[in-house]
Motif scaffolding. Structure first.
Motif, PDB file in Angstrom:
ATOM      1  N   VAL A 121      36.987  35.296  30.865  1.00 13.41           N
ATOM      2  CA  VAL A 121      35.901  35.465  31.819  1.00 13.41           C
ATOM      3  C   VAL A 121      36.464  36.180  33.047  1.00 13.41           C
ATOM      4  N   THR A 122      35.726  37.144  33.567  1.00 12.58           N
ATOM      5  CA  THR A 122      36.168  37.874  34.763  1.00 12.58           C
ATOM      6  C   THR A 122      35.087  37.800  35.840  1.00 12.58           C
ATOM      7  N   THR A 123      35.454  38.193  37.061  1.00  6.73           N
ATOM      8  CA  THR A 123      34.491  38.217  38.156  1.00  6.73           C
ATOM      9  C   THR A 123      34.911  39.300  39.142  1.00  6.73           C
ATOM     10  N   ALA A 124      34.065  39.576  40.127  1.00  6.90           N
ATOM     11  CA  ALA A 124      34.308  40.685  41.050  1.00  6.90           C
ATOM     12  C   ALA A 124      35.129  40.256  42.263  1.00  6.90           C
ATOM     13  N   LEU A 135      41.548  30.090  35.156  1.00  7.96           N
ATOM     14  CA  LEU A 135      41.175  29.951  36.558  1.00  7.96           C
ATOM     15  C   LEU A 135      42.051  30.838  37.432  1.00  7.96           C
ATOM     16  N   ALA A 136      43.350  30.865  37.145  1.00  7.94           N
ATOM     17  CA  ALA A 136      44.262  31.695  37.938  1.00  7.94           C
ATOM     18  C   ALA A 136      43.823  33.155  37.927  1.00  7.94           C
ATOM     19  N   TYR A 137      43.449  33.660  36.758  1.00  7.05           N
ATOM     20  CA  TYR A 137      42.999  35.051  36.667  1.00  7.05           C
ATOM     21  C   TYR A 137      41.681  35.269  37.405  1.00  7.05           C
ATOM     22  N   LEU A 138      40.780  34.292  37.369  1.00  8.70           N
ATOM     23  CA  LEU A 138      39.539  34.402  38.128  1.00  8.70           C
ATOM     24  C   LEU A 138      39.824  34.507  39.626  1.00  8.70           C
ATOM     25  N   LEU A 139      40.744  33.658  40.117  1.00  3.46           N
ATOM     26  CA  LEU A 139      41.083  33.696  41.537  1.00  3.46           C
ATOM     27  C   LEU A 139      41.709  35.027  41.905  1.00  3.46           C
ATOM     28  N   GLY A 140      42.529  35.553  41.009  1.00  4.02           N
ATOM     29  CA  GLY A 140      43.106  36.877  41.234  1.00  4.02           C
ATOM     30  C   GLY A 140      42.032  37.947  41.339  1.00  4.02           C
ATOM     31  N   ASP A 141      41.003  37.834  40.503  1.00  2.00           N
ATOM     32  CA  ASP A 141      39.882  38.781  40.578  1.00  2.00           C
ATOM     33  C   ASP A 141      39.236  38.759  41.954  1.00  2.00           C
ATOM     34  N   VAL A 142      38.893  37.567  42.438  1.00  2.00           N
ATOM     35  CA  VAL A 142      38.203  37.430  43.726  1.00  2.00           C
ATOM     36  C   VAL A 142      39.069  37.950  44.862  1.00  2.00           C
ATOM     37  N   LEU A 143      40.371  37.681  44.780  1.00  2.00           N
ATOM     38  CA  LEU A 143      41.281  38.038  45.866  1.00  2.00           C
ATOM     39  C   LEU A 143      41.833  39.456  45.747  1.00  2.00           C
ATOM     40  N   GLY A 144      41.508  40.145  44.652  1.00  2.00           N
ATOM     41  CA  GLY A 144      42.000  41.507  44.466  1.00  2.00           C
ATOM     42  C   GLY A 144      43.492  41.575  44.215  1.00  2.00           C
ATOM     43  N   LEU A 145      44.028  40.556  43.561  1.00  2.00           N
ATOM     44  CA  LEU A 145      45.459  40.480  43.289  1.00  2.00           C
ATOM     45  C   LEU A 145      45.729  40.414  41.797  1.00  2.00           C
ATOM     46  N   LYS A 146      46.840  41.003  41.365  1.00  2.00           N
ATOM     47  CA  LYS A 146      47.272  40.888  39.986  1.00  2.00           C
ATOM     48  C   LYS A 146      47.998  39.551  39.820  1.00  2.00           C
ATOM     49  N   VAL A 147      47.561  38.753  38.857  1.00  2.00           N
ATOM     50  CA  VAL A 147      48.159  37.435  38.636  1.00  2.00           C
ATOM     51  C   VAL A 147      49.383  37.544  37.744  1.00  2.00           C
ATOM     52  N   GLU A 148      50.468  36.940  38.182  1.00  2.00           N
ATOM     53  CA  GLU A 148      51.676  36.846  37.359  1.00  2.00           C
ATOM     54  C   GLU A 148      51.969  35.367  37.143  1.00  2.00           C
ATOM     55  N   LEU A 149      51.937  34.931  35.880  1.00  4.80           N
ATOM     56  CA  LEU A 149      52.188  33.535  35.538  1.00  4.80           C
ATOM     57  C   LEU A 149      53.680  33.311  35.350  1.00  4.80           C
ATOM     58  N   ALA A 203      42.218  31.023  51.552  1.00  6.80           N
ATOM     59  CA  ALA A 203      41.799  32.067  50.615  1.00  6.80           C
ATOM     60  C   ALA A 203      41.531  31.476  49.234  1.00  6.80           C
ATOM     61  N   LEU A 204      42.383  30.564  48.808  1.00  7.09           N
ATOM     62  CA  LEU A 204      42.193  29.921  47.510  1.00  7.09           C
ATOM     63  C   LEU A 204      40.927  29.075  47.505  1.00  7.09           C
ATOM     64  N   ASN A 205      40.715  28.337  48.581  1.00  2.23           N
ATOM     65  CA  ASN A 205      39.511  27.520  48.717  1.00  2.23           C
ATOM     66  C   ASN A 205      38.251  28.395  48.653  1.00  2.23           C
ATOM     67  N   ALA A 263      38.014  31.391  47.289  1.00  2.00           N
ATOM     68  CA  ALA A 263      37.897  31.980  45.964  1.00  2.00           C
ATOM     69  C   ALA A 263      37.364  30.974  44.948  1.00  2.00           C
ATOM     70  N   ILE A 264      37.831  29.725  45.033  1.00  2.00           N
ATOM     71  CA  ILE A 264      37.343  28.695  44.110  1.00  2.00           C
ATOM     72  C   ILE A 264      35.861  28.442  44.342  1.00  2.00           C
ATOM     73  N   ASN A 265      35.458  28.366  45.595  1.00  2.00           N
ATOM     74  CA  ASN A 265      34.035  28.161  45.877  1.00  2.00           C
ATOM     75  C   ASN A 265      33.194  29.349  45.414  1.00  2.00           C
ATOM     76  N   GLU A 266      33.756  30.545  45.473  1.00  2.00           N
ATOM     77  CA  GLU A 266      33.043  31.718  44.970  1.00  2.00           C
ATOM     78  C   GLU A 266      32.823  31.637  43.463  1.00  2.00           C
ATOM     79  N   VAL A 267      33.860  31.276  42.702  1.00  2.00           N
ATOM     80  CA  VAL A 267      33.692  31.225  41.241  1.00  2.00           C
ATOM     81  C   VAL A 267      32.874  30.014  40.808  1.00  2.00           C
ATOM     82  N   LEU A 268      32.828  28.986  41.667  1.00  2.00           N
ATOM     83  CA  LEU A 268      31.907  27.880  41.411  1.00  2.00           C
ATOM     84  C   LEU A 268      30.465  28.340  41.636  1.00  2.00           C
ATOM     85  N   LYS A 269      30.259  29.095  42.707  1.00  2.00           N
ATOM     86  CA  LYS A 269      28.915  29.547  43.058  1.00  2.00           C
ATOM     87  C   LYS A 269      28.369  30.562  42.052  1.00  2.00           C
ATOM     88  N   ASN A 270      29.224  31.501  41.621  1.00  3.14           N
ATOM     89  CA  ASN A 270      28.713  32.550  40.735  1.00  3.14           C
ATOM     90  C   ASN A 270      28.719  32.173  39.254  1.00  3.14           C
TER      91      ASN A 270
END
Length: 327
Positions: free
Chosen positions: A56-59, A107-121, A285-287, A289-296
């Motif tokens: 799942v992705t988001t903007a 979830l990590a990748y979703l947060l990266g989407d919202v924050l405009g960051l590439k996630v590295e696990l 920022a994390l808070n 982003a999490i609220n954004e993916v909860l909302k959308n």
């Protein structure tokens, strides 16, 4: 948020029926689930175990991305530390033995989407999650970390999921666990250094003060080891995250969840949170982003694909009440 123990047990019991998810570390996963491509969770969700996750992705949300500390924004990556388990559905390897999949990476990748960051696990052992956060090597831990009052002294938290623990026993064991007295005189396994261990130790102390038999606590770090101990009768139950226990029980038909409990004890509703070094500037920022993916709705889609819909939170909180300190 504070709740009486009976209310917590009732809520957790409901989750034991409804909450469930996907796979484990690659070799264990395919062996346990009897397949190489997927499996069906108890809620009917088809779980994809392959490297081709179609996540799942988001903007990106510019206003939230602007909250990220400048150093991380310039770097362009979000360094996420995770502790891989060997049982689904939280954080484990796909069938290719390399790709990290599960509800936590999603979830990590979703947060990266919202924050405009590439996630590295960055997969490490459990204890090294906190070592890496302390040193600043990693930006955030997204790996089933419970909010506790002791941890809040060193870390900041942005919550994203309820914390429900499960006791897994052999099917037909004929006993139920609702509180400390139910484990008196039993042999219970747990992973060291975890919130589950703290809860079990506190229960044992309560039993000793009440004049009940002690709990024989055994320690296991790998699922294959504690499942073997469970099947052979060397332990009565294993205490761990309810999603993994319930999924394993449903897939094998050999075990069952005999009790669930809030991961923060009998007075606080346990919460799982994205965890950062205290005052490193990232938690807002994390808070957001999490609220954004909860909302959308994108995070709800993630939890649904792993069969974890009943563990969703209504909103993300920064540093809420956690598991109290032990004296």
């Amino acid at each position: 948020m504070s709740l009486p123990r009976r209310a917590l047990v009732t809520a957790a019991a409901l989750s034991a029926v409804l909450v469930l998810g996907a796979c484990g570390s690659s070799s264990d996963a395919t062996a346990d689930l009897g397949g190489t491509k997927g499996s069906v969770a108890p809620n009917g969700t088809t779980v994809n175990l392959t490297a081709d996750q179609k996540r799942v992705t988001t903007a990106k949300v510019d206003a939230i991305a602007a909250l990220v500390p400048e150093e991380i924004r310039k770097r362009g990556t979000l360094q996420v530390v995770d502790s891989l388990g060997t049982v689904p559905p939280l954080d484990f390897h796909a069938t290719d033995d390399r790709t990290i999949i599960g509800a936590e990476p999603d979830l990590a990748y979703l947060l990266g989407d919202v924050l405009g960051l590439k996630v590295e696990l960055n997969p490490v052992s459990w204890e090294n999650v906190f070592v890496g956060l302390d040193s600043g090597k990693y930006d955030v831990g997204i790996t089933n970390i419970t909010v506790t009052e002791a941890r809040k002294e060193k870390y900041d938290f942005a919550t994203y999921r309820l914390d429900i623990l499960g006791f897994e026993a052999k099917k037909g064991a004929g006993w139920k666990i609702t509180g400390p007295k139910d484990v008196a005189g039993r042999t219970i396994a747990v992973a060291s250094g975890t919130n589950q261990e703290k809860l079990l130790i506190s229960w044992n102390e309560a039993n000793l003060k009440a004049g009940l038999k002690p709990v024989d606590i055994k320690y296991f770090q790998n699922s294959s080891d504690y499942y073997l101990a469970l099947s052979s009768g060397r332990i009565d139950a294993y205490l761990g995250p309810n999603p993994t226990a319930a999924f394993h029980a449903a897939q094998t038909g050999e075990t069952e969840v005999v009790g669930t409990y809030s991961g923060a004890g009998d007075q606080v509703l346990g919460k799982i949170a994205a965890t950062t070094k205290k005052d490193n500037g990232l938690v807002k920022a994390l808070n957001g982003a999490i609220n954004e993916v909860l909302k959308n709705g994108s995070y709800a889609s993630v939890l649904k694909r792993w069969g974890l819909s009943e563990e969703i939170v209504q909103s993300s909180e920064i540093n809420p009440p956690g598991l109290p300190k032990t004296s």
